[in-house]
Design a protein around this motif. Structure first.
Motif, mmCIF file in Angstrom:
data_model
loop_
_atom_site.group_PDB
_atom_site.id
_atom_site.type_symbol
_atom_site.label_atom_id
_atom_site.label_comp_id
_atom_site.label_asym_id
_atom_site.label_seq_id
_atom_site.Cartn_x
_atom_site.Cartn_y
_atom_site.Cartn_z
ATOM 1 N N ASP A 1 1.011 -1.213 0.112
ATOM 2 C CA ASP A 1 -0.003 0.007 -0.170
ATOM 3 C C ASP A 1 0.747 1.239 0.010
ATOM 4 O O ASP A 1 1.890 1.052 -0.012
ATOM 5 C CB ASP A 1 -0.894 0.148 1.200
ATOM 6 N N ASP A 2 0.321 2.446 -0.025
ATOM 7 C CA ASP A 2 0.932 3.609 -0.062
ATOM 8 C C ASP A 2 2.072 3.956 1.038
ATOM 9 O O ASP A 2 3.255 4.315 0.976
ATOM 10 C CB ASP A 2 0.212 4.934 -0.235
ATOM 11 N N ALA A 3 1.608 3.530 2.298
ATOM 12 C CA ALA A 3 2.409 3.800 3.480
ATOM 13 C C ALA A 3 3.648 2.647 3.298
ATOM 14 O O ALA A 3 4.861 2.910 3.734
ATOM 15 C CB ALA A 3 1.532 3.532 4.841
ATOM 16 N N GLN A 4 3.595 1.663 2.870
ATOM 17 C CA GLN A 4 4.691 0.678 2.668
ATOM 18 C C GLN A 4 5.452 0.968 1.695
ATOM 19 O O GLN A 4 6.750 0.824 1.632
ATOM 20 C CB GLN A 4 4.197 -0.734 2.462
ATOM 21 N N TRP A 5 4.913 1.617 0.506
ATOM 22 C CA TRP A 5 5.711 2.218 -0.359
ATOM 23 C C TRP A 5 6.565 3.490 0.039
ATOM 24 O O TRP A 5 7.820 3.426 -0.383
ATOM 25 C CB TRP A 5 4.972 2.655 -2.032
ATOM 26 N N ALA A 6 6.264 4.172 0.808
ATOM 27 C CA ALA A 6 6.890 5.346 1.284
ATOM 28 C C ALA A 6 8.149 4.704 2.035
ATOM 29 O O ALA A 6 9.267 5.432 2.295
ATOM 30 C CB ALA A 6 6.005 6.032 2.267
ATOM 31 N N ASP A 7 7.848 3.550 3.035
ATOM 32 C CA ASP A 7 9.112 3.137 3.672
ATOM 33 C C ASP A 7 9.899 2.421 2.744
ATOM 34 O O ASP A 7 11.197 2.770 2.920
ATOM 35 C CB ASP A 7 8.367 1.679 4.671
ATOM 36 N N VAL A 8 9.652 1.886 1.713
ATOM 37 C CA VAL A 8 10.660 1.264 0.768
ATOM 38 C C VAL A 8 11.280 2.329 0.058
ATOM 39 O O VAL A 8 12.574 2.213 0.214
ATOM 40 C CB VAL A 8 9.798 0.415 -0.194
ATOM 41 N N LEU A 9 10.877 3.462 -0.068
ATOM 42 C CA LEU A 9 11.450 4.506 -1.065
ATOM 43 C C LEU A 9 11.988 5.408 -0.015
ATOM 44 O O LEU A 9 13.184 6.129 -0.385
ATOM 45 C CB LEU A 9 10.579 5.350 -1.856
ATOM 46 N N PHE A 10 11.949 5.863 0.971
ATOM 47 C CA PHE A 10 12.238 7.068 1.603
ATOM 48 C C PHE A 10 12.835 6.601 3.055
ATOM 49 O O PHE A 10 13.717 7.435 3.457
ATOM 50 C CB PHE A 10 11.182 8.121 1.978
#
Length: 99
Positions: free
Chosen positions: A35-44
Motif C-alpha cells: 500500500d502507499d504507506a509501505q511504498w513510502a517506507d521502501v522509497l524513503f
C-alpha cells in the motif's frame, strides 16, 4: 578534500563522485501488494547510524560505474570501497581502520 578509492580507476578526488544512498537495500518481492504507506517506507526510510555505514557511489567524472563504500558517519572517513556484487570487507578489519 577527501580522496575516494574507485575500485575501477584508483584514487580520485571526491568532487568526481556522486552519492547514491544506502547500499544493500532489499527490494520488495511483491511490489504490487504494497500500500502507499509501505511504498513510502521502501522509497524513503533509510538507516542513519553513528558509525560504519554502507553506501552506493558513482564515479561520475571518471568511469561512470557504481560501487559500494563503507564510510564512518562521524569522521566521514571512507574505510573501504568494493564493486557492486562483491561482499563487503569483514567488520573486524574496519574497526581498526576507523580509530
Amino acid at each position: 578534500m577527501h580522496i575516494i578509492q574507485c575500485p575501477y580507476c584508483g584514487p580520485r578526488e571526491e568532487v568526481e563522485f556522486t552519492y547514491g544512498g544506502q547500499a544493500h537495500i532489499a527490494r520488495p518481492e511483491n511490489p504490487e501488494a504494497l500500500d502507499d504507506a509501505q511504498w513510502a517506507d521502501v522509497l524513503f526510510m533509510r538507516d542513519n547510524p553513528k558509525g560504519i555505514f554502507a553506501e552506493r557511489w558513482m564515479h561520475a567524472a571518471g568511469c561512470r560505474r557504481w560501487f559500494n563504500a563503507l564510510r564512518h558517519t562521524v569522521s566521514h572517513q571512507i574505510l573501504a570501497t568494493y564493486r557492486m556484487g562483491e561482499a563487503p570487507p569483514a567488520p573486524d578489519t574496519l574497526e581498526e581502520a576507523s580509530r
